[in-house]
Write an enzyme that holds these catalytic residues in place. Structure first.
Site, PDB file in Angstrom:
ATOM      1  N   SER A  15       1.184  -0.789   0.291  1.00 28.19           N
ATOM      2  CA  SER A  15       0.045  -0.199  -0.051  1.00 28.19           C
ATOM      3  C   SER A  15       0.983   1.168  -0.155  1.00 28.19           C
ATOM      4  O   SER A  15       1.972   1.617   0.996  1.00 28.19           O
ATOM      5  CB  SER A  15      -0.624  -0.135   1.397  1.00 28.19           C
ATOM      6  OG  SER A  15      -1.411   1.917   1.318  1.00 28.19           O
ATOM      7  N   HIS A  40      -1.257  -1.517  -3.942  1.00 22.36           N
ATOM      8  CA  HIS A  40      -2.275  -0.727  -3.032  1.00 22.36           C
ATOM      9  C   HIS A  40      -2.682  -0.075  -3.294  1.00 22.36           C
ATOM     10  O   HIS A  40      -2.306   1.081  -2.468  1.00 22.36           O
ATOM     11  CB  HIS A  40      -2.765  -2.200  -2.238  1.00 22.36           C
ATOM     12  CG  HIS A  40      -3.970  -2.558  -1.309  1.00 22.36           C
ATOM     13  ND1 HIS A  40      -4.978  -3.227  -1.225  1.00 22.36           N
ATOM     14  CD2 HIS A  40      -4.639  -1.479  -0.355  1.00 22.36           C
ATOM     15  CE1 HIS A  40      -6.048  -2.391  -0.822  1.00 22.36           C
ATOM     16  NE2 HIS A  40      -5.431  -1.609   0.234  1.00 22.36           N
ATOM     17  N   ASP A  42      -5.825   2.474  -1.214  1.00 17.69           N
ATOM     18  CA  ASP A  42      -6.052   3.268  -0.470  1.00 17.69           C
ATOM     19  C   ASP A  42      -7.175   4.271  -0.820  1.00 17.69           C
ATOM     20  O   ASP A  42      -6.408   5.495  -0.235  1.00 17.69           O
ATOM     21  CB  ASP A  42      -5.744   3.013   1.175  1.00 17.69           C
ATOM     22  CG  ASP A  42      -5.332   1.559   1.812  1.00 17.69           C
ATOM     23  OD1 ASP A  42      -5.911   0.673   1.547  1.00 17.69           O
ATOM     24  OD2 ASP A  42      -3.745   1.788   2.189  1.00 17.69           O
ATOM     25  N   MET A  44      -9.433   6.689   0.383  1.00 20.23           N
ATOM     26  CA  MET A  44     -10.522   7.034   0.886  1.00 20.23           C
ATOM     27  C   MET A  44     -11.323   8.389   0.947  1.00 20.23           C
ATOM     28  O   MET A  44     -10.447   9.291   0.667  1.00 20.23           O
ATOM     29  CB  MET A  44      -9.487   7.383   2.625  1.00 20.23           C
ATOM     30  CG  MET A  44      -9.041   6.103   2.802  1.00 20.23           C
ATOM     31  SD  MET A  44      -7.841   6.719   4.328  1.00 20.23           S
ATOM     32  CE  MET A  44      -6.824   4.978   4.640  1.00 20.23           C
ATOM     33  N   HIS A  73      -9.128  -0.162  -3.574  1.00 18.19           N
ATOM     34  CA  HIS A  73      -9.420  -0.195  -2.519  1.00 18.19           C
ATOM     35  C   HIS A  73     -10.725   0.586  -1.899  1.00 18.19           C
ATOM     36  O   HIS A  73      -9.637   2.517  -1.732  1.00 18.19           O
ATOM     37  CB  HIS A  73      -8.333  -0.290  -0.823  1.00 18.19           C
ATOM     38  CG  HIS A  73      -9.863  -1.109  -0.102  1.00 18.19           C
ATOM     39  ND1 HIS A  73      -9.176  -1.061   1.357  1.00 18.19           N
ATOM     40  CD2 HIS A  73     -11.008  -1.168   0.214  1.00 18.19           C
ATOM     41  CE1 HIS A  73      -9.158  -0.752   2.092  1.00 18.19           C
ATOM     42  NE2 HIS A  73     -10.941  -1.337   1.782  1.00 18.19           N
ATOM     43  N   MET A  75     -12.572   2.821   0.216  1.00 19.24           N
ATOM     44  CA  MET A  75     -13.008   3.431   1.682  1.00 19.24           C
ATOM     45  C   MET A  75     -14.074   4.188   1.426  1.00 19.24           C
ATOM     46  O   MET A  75     -13.639   5.581   2.323  1.00 19.24           O
ATOM     47  CB  MET A  75     -12.078   3.146   2.688  1.00 19.24           C
ATOM     48  CG  MET A  75     -11.673   1.681   2.199  1.00 19.24           C
ATOM     49  SD  MET A  75      -9.952   2.390   3.862  1.00 19.24           S
ATOM     50  CE  MET A  75      -9.001   2.082   2.711  1.00 19.24           C
ATOM     51  N   MET A 144     -10.247  -7.013   6.732  1.00 21.08           N
ATOM     52  CA  MET A 144      -9.174  -6.135   7.309  1.00 21.08           C
ATOM     53  C   MET A 144      -9.380  -6.479   8.979  1.00 21.08           C
ATOM     54  O   MET A 144     -10.323  -6.355   9.138  1.00 21.08           O
ATOM     55  CB  MET A 144     -10.231  -4.604   7.353  1.00 21.08           C
ATOM     56  CG  MET A 144     -11.101  -3.850   6.325  1.00 21.08           C
ATOM     57  SD  MET A 144      -9.529  -3.000   5.259  1.00 21.08           S
ATOM     58  CE  MET A 144      -9.186  -2.058   6.467  1.00 21.08           C
ATOM     59  N   GLY A 149      -9.038   3.730   7.983  1.00 19.79           N
ATOM     60  CA  GLY A 149      -9.159   4.983   7.833  1.00 19.79           C
ATOM     61  C   GLY A 149      -7.690   5.706   8.444  1.00 19.79           C
ATOM     62  O   GLY A 149      -7.523   6.464   7.667  1.00 19.79           O
ATOM     63  N   PHE A 150      -6.645   4.712   8.317  1.00 21.76           N
ATOM     64  CA  PHE A 150      -5.694   5.183   9.027  1.00 21.76           C
ATOM     65  C   PHE A 150      -4.327   4.368   8.624  1.00 21.76           C
ATOM     66  O   PHE A 150      -4.400   2.922   9.354  1.00 21.76           O
ATOM     67  CB  PHE A 150      -5.853   5.672  10.065  1.00 21.76           C
ATOM     68  CG  PHE A 150      -6.186   6.903  10.737  1.00 21.76           C
ATOM     69  CD1 PHE A 150      -5.722   8.382  10.589  1.00 21.76           C
ATOM     70  CD2 PHE A 150      -7.743   6.865  11.396  1.00 21.76           C
ATOM     71  CE1 PHE A 150      -7.276   8.938  10.497  1.00 21.76           C
ATOM     72  CE2 PHE A 150      -8.588   7.509  11.311  1.00 21.76           C
ATOM     73  CZ  PHE A 150      -8.034   9.056  11.260  1.00 21.76           C
ATOM     74  N   GLY A 151      -3.667   4.589   8.741  1.00 25.21           N
ATOM     75  CA  GLY A 151      -2.327   3.715   8.106  1.00 25.21           C
ATOM     76  C   GLY A 151      -1.256   3.667   9.251  1.00 25.21           C
ATOM     77  O   GLY A 151      -1.653   4.569  10.294  1.00 25.21           O
ATOM     78  N   GLY A 152      -0.530   2.669  10.119  1.00 23.61           N
ATOM     79  CA  GLY A 152       0.166   2.274  11.180  1.00 23.61           C
ATOM     80  C   GLY A 152      -0.432   1.677  12.175  1.00 23.61           C
ATOM     81  O   GLY A 152      -0.368   1.861  13.129  1.00 23.61           O
ATOM     82  N   ASP A 182      -5.046  -6.607   5.105  1.00 26.14           N
ATOM     83  CA  ASP A 182      -5.009  -5.579   5.829  1.00 26.14           C
ATOM     84  C   ASP A 182      -5.200  -5.014   6.799  1.00 26.14           C
ATOM     85  O   ASP A 182      -6.129  -4.826   7.449  1.00 26.14           O
ATOM     86  CB  ASP A 182      -6.061  -4.491   4.274  1.00 26.14           C
ATOM     87  CG  ASP A 182      -4.994  -3.489   4.170  1.00 26.14           C
ATOM     88  OD1 ASP A 182      -4.267  -2.971   4.514  1.00 26.14           O
ATOM     89  OD2 ASP A 182      -6.058  -2.279   3.495  1.00 26.14           O
ATOM     90  N   GLY A 183      -3.839  -4.343   6.889  1.00 21.25           N
ATOM     91  CA  GLY A 183      -3.890  -3.482   7.973  1.00 21.25           C
ATOM     92  C   GLY A 183      -3.113  -4.242   9.644  1.00 21.25           C
ATOM     93  O   GLY A 183      -3.268  -5.168  10.007  1.00 21.25           O
ATOM     94  N   GLY A 184      -2.319  -3.432   9.263  1.00 24.74           N
ATOM     95  CA  GLY A 184      -1.018  -3.816  10.556  1.00 24.74           C
ATOM     96  C   GLY A 184      -0.473  -5.184  10.579  1.00 24.74           C
ATOM     97  O   GLY A 184       0.331  -5.342  11.116  1.00 24.74           O
ATOM     98  N   GLY A 204       2.057  -1.611   4.020  1.00 21.16           N
ATOM     99  CA  GLY A 204       1.930  -0.297   4.034  1.00 21.16           C
ATOM    100  C   GLY A 204       3.031   0.392   4.659  1.00 21.16           C
ATOM    101  O   GLY A 204       4.220   0.297   4.463  1.00 21.16           O
TER     102      GLY A 204
END
Length: 231
Positions: A15, A40, A42, A44, A73, A75, A144, A149-152, A182-184, A204
């Site tokens: 991402s 990827h 994202d 938003m 993706h 969102m 998910m 909504g947020f990276g990291g 996707d996520g973390g 990402g």
């Protein structure tokens, strides 16, 4: 149509949400050379998720700098209003959220009629029952592992149990859809994600905040994922 992502497994789709946008083309080419399978994106809207990222111009621009599939993706609310535009901009896959599309089957059919892979995303708190009826009609399911909504953010462990259940359901039903996460996802947990059943790993922040170049870190991910998959 799933062959556009290639035949090797597991696949790695970085991402670019946390990339340096002043060097975006250069970074994407670096990721491609390092062995990424897709990019990827994202998207938003500040309504479905509490953040705004980027839109059609970035997809259009990246289509000219990479041969990799662009994995978009959405969102956003009312994604059906925009799928045609994103397909025309160069998306190879478009994923919409089950929570955001009222007439999900219609939206999925619209995406597939555009000659694009159709994906459905499911948030951590949304039960698998919400997507069971649509599974025969999609090419991709995006699980998910953080609230979008947020990276990291940190990966939610319960979401991996959902992935395991979905992997069993898809395999038992003989469905051809790919499972994406996707996520973390970071180097310390990507092996667990692969063993839980992911076909596609999205990461990402871990690539861009590692202290290594994105390409160097991606190669480390690739090696760890392959070891987990082979073992």
């Amino acid at each position: 149509m799933t062959t556009i992502f290639g035949h090797r497994r597991p696949l790695l789709s970085p991402s670019i949400l946390n990339a340096d946008f002043s060097r975006l083309g250069e970074i994407v080419r670096e990721l491609e050379e390092a062995g990424a399978d897709a990019i990827h994106l994202d998207v938003m809207d500040g309504r479905f998720v509490p953040n705004i990222s980027f839109g059609l111009p970035v997809v259009t621009a990246l289509r000219h700098v990479t041969t990799l599939p662009l994995d978009v993706h959405l969102m956003i609310v009312e994604p059906e209003r925009y799928v045609t535009a994103f397909a025309e901009a160069g998306a190879a896959a478009i994923t919409v959220h089950v929570e955001a599309s009222v007439h999900l089957h219609r939206t999925v059919q619209m995406i597939r009629e555009l000659g694009v892979l159709a994906g459905v995303a499911v948030n951590p708190a949304t039960p698998l029952a919400a997507i069971e009826e649509i599974l025969p009609f999609v090419d991709l399911v995006l699980v998910m592992t953080v609230d979008p909504g947020f990276g990291g953010q940190s990966l939610i462990p319960a979401a991996l149990r959902k992935l395991e259940k979905l992997r069993a359901l898809v395999d038992q039903s003989g469905l051809p859809c790919l499972l994406s996460v996707d996520g973390g996802v970071k180097l310390s947990n990507v092996a667990t994600v692969v063993r839980a059943g992911a076909d596609i790993v999205v990461t990402g922040s871990a690539l861009f905040h590692s202290g290594q170049t994105p390409g160097q870190e991606l190669r480390r991910f690739r090696d760890t994922m392959q070891q987990a998959f082979s073992g």
